[in-house]
Write an enzyme that holds these catalytic residues in place. Sequence first.
Site, PDB file in Angstrom:
ATOM      1  N   MET A  62       0.781  -1.126  -0.260  1.00  0.00           N
ATOM      2  CA  MET A  62       0.252  -0.091   0.140  1.00  0.00           C
ATOM      3  C   MET A  62       0.857   1.582   0.066  1.00  0.00           C
ATOM      4  SD  MET A  62      -3.038  -1.245   2.674  1.00  0.00           S
ATOM      5  CE  MET A  62      -1.954  -1.757   3.883  1.00  0.00           C
TER       6      MET A  62
ATOM      7  N   GLY B 161      -5.372  -5.915   3.375  1.00  0.00           N
ATOM      8  CA  GLY B 161      -4.814  -4.339   2.989  1.00  0.00           C
ATOM      9  C   GLY B 161      -5.237  -3.484   4.115  1.00  0.00           C
TER      10      GLY B 161
ATOM     11  N   CYS C 259      -2.702  -2.094 -10.020  1.00  0.00           N
ATOM     12  CA  CYS C 259      -2.935  -0.741  -9.613  1.00  0.00           C
ATOM     13  C   CYS C 259      -3.753  -0.024 -10.744  1.00  0.00           C
ATOM     14  CB  CYS C 259      -1.737  -0.025  -9.373  1.00  0.00           C
ATOM     15  SG  CYS C 259      -1.915   1.637  -8.766  1.00  0.00           S
TER      16      CYS C 259
ATOM     17  N   ASN D   5      -7.277 -11.299  -2.481  1.00  0.00           N
ATOM     18  CA  ASN D   5      -7.014  -9.833  -1.754  1.00  0.00           C
ATOM     19  C   ASN D   5      -8.357  -9.311  -2.061  1.00  0.00           C
ATOM     20  OD1 ASN D   5      -5.634  -7.135  -2.937  1.00  0.00           O
ATOM     21  ND2 ASN D   5      -5.776  -7.371  -0.836  1.00  0.00           N
ATOM     22  N   GLY D   6      -8.844  -8.247  -1.218  1.00  0.00           N
ATOM     23  CA  GLY D   6      -9.962  -7.348  -1.432  1.00  0.00           C
ATOM     24  C   GLY D   6     -10.986  -7.342  -0.325  1.00  0.00           C
ATOM     25  N   GLY D   7     -11.021  -6.551   0.529  1.00  0.00           N
ATOM     26  CA  GLY D   7     -12.152  -6.278   1.269  1.00  0.00           C
ATOM     27  C   GLY D   7     -12.329  -7.202   2.573  1.00  0.00           C
TER      28      GLY D   7
ATOM     29  N   GLN E  96       7.615  -5.394  -4.235  1.00  0.00           N
ATOM     30  CA  GLN E  96       6.517  -5.314  -5.394  1.00  0.00           C
ATOM     31  C   GLN E  96       7.221  -4.264  -6.484  1.00  0.00           C
ATOM     32  OE1 GLN E  96       2.770  -3.437  -5.625  1.00  0.00           O
ATOM     33  NE2 GLN E  96       1.731  -5.614  -5.815  1.00  0.00           N
TER      34      GLN E  96
ATOM     35  N   HIS F 273      -6.498  -9.945  -6.662  1.00  0.00           N
ATOM     36  CA  HIS F 273      -7.749  -8.938  -5.936  1.00  0.00           C
ATOM     37  C   HIS F 273      -9.087  -9.040  -6.548  1.00  0.00           C
ATOM     38  CE1 HIS F 273      -8.514  -4.630  -4.348  1.00  0.00           C
ATOM     39  NE2 HIS F 273      -9.524  -5.324  -4.533  1.00  0.00           N
TER      40      HIS F 273
END
Length: 322
Positions: free
Chosen positions: A13, A227, A94, A205-207, A64, A165
Amino acid sequence: MKPLNRTFSIAPMLDWTDRHYRYLARIMSTELLLYTEMVTTGAIIHGKGDYLAYNSEENPLALQLGGSNPQDLATCAKLAAERGYDEINLNVGCPSDRVQSGRFGACLMAEPKVVAECVTAMKQVVDIPVTVKTRIGIDDQDSYEFLTEFVDTVSDVGCDTFIVHARKAWLQGLSPKQNREIPPLDYQRVYRLKQDYPKLHISINGGVKTLDECREHLLHIDGVMVGREAYQNPYILAEVDQLLCGSNKPVLSRDAVLEKFIPYIEKHLVDGGRLNHITRHMTGMFQGEPGSRAWRRYISENAHKQGAGIEVIEQARKKMDC
């Protein structure tokens, strides 16, 4: 080489997962896999700063990279491996305009052969894993077939680990902030990907907000990457090893975590660093606890002041008991 434990990881992030935050995270969990913020190949090759600097205590640590030039990515991957990084991860997720203009990030999903060339170039010069973080789709290219074509092309050159993601990226019409909530997450699509590619390591990944949610995902896929919640409520990391990785070591209290973090902060100050560069990562440490608002307020009002030291943290903790 010991395989990396990918059961739980913290997402890269920008402006958040710097080396100070990563050190704090590592105090709470020895098992989780840490990722740097995305670093562009241009910054590493042409920048004046040391964009590969980190604390050895952070390992296992993945770098990354953002880029689409195979030779530049190979150069950076080799430098990172020599510096002791444990994994190289290519950003194909991204959605920001700035990233698109540099022809990397989520827009690369539309160019799987370029991604494959990039992965090949990096794998030729390093012995550590080369992985890809991607989306389930971009704009109107959001069919399952589009996703599997991407995975087929990139896995064919030896990439066996994908962090997905579970929300497609909108490259046009939505800001990256809006894209955090729109369109809806599609966890089932990531589960299906794991079913259809059982030999690949698939992380989702995600939420994800709780360790209970992580355990539910782990019934279907290999790993979970968290994240924003891991940043805004960092103390959830204190039970990762016990709840997700089978460790029987005691869970550190919040105060025990702070006690272990203080020597690192003191060294940072002695080296000329400012307190608020570190305390900005600590404001959520007592989230949900009585007095947490007093903790956050005192730190935010005092840590940025010239000459601020450890006493600010000590006073903030005392304010919680008032």
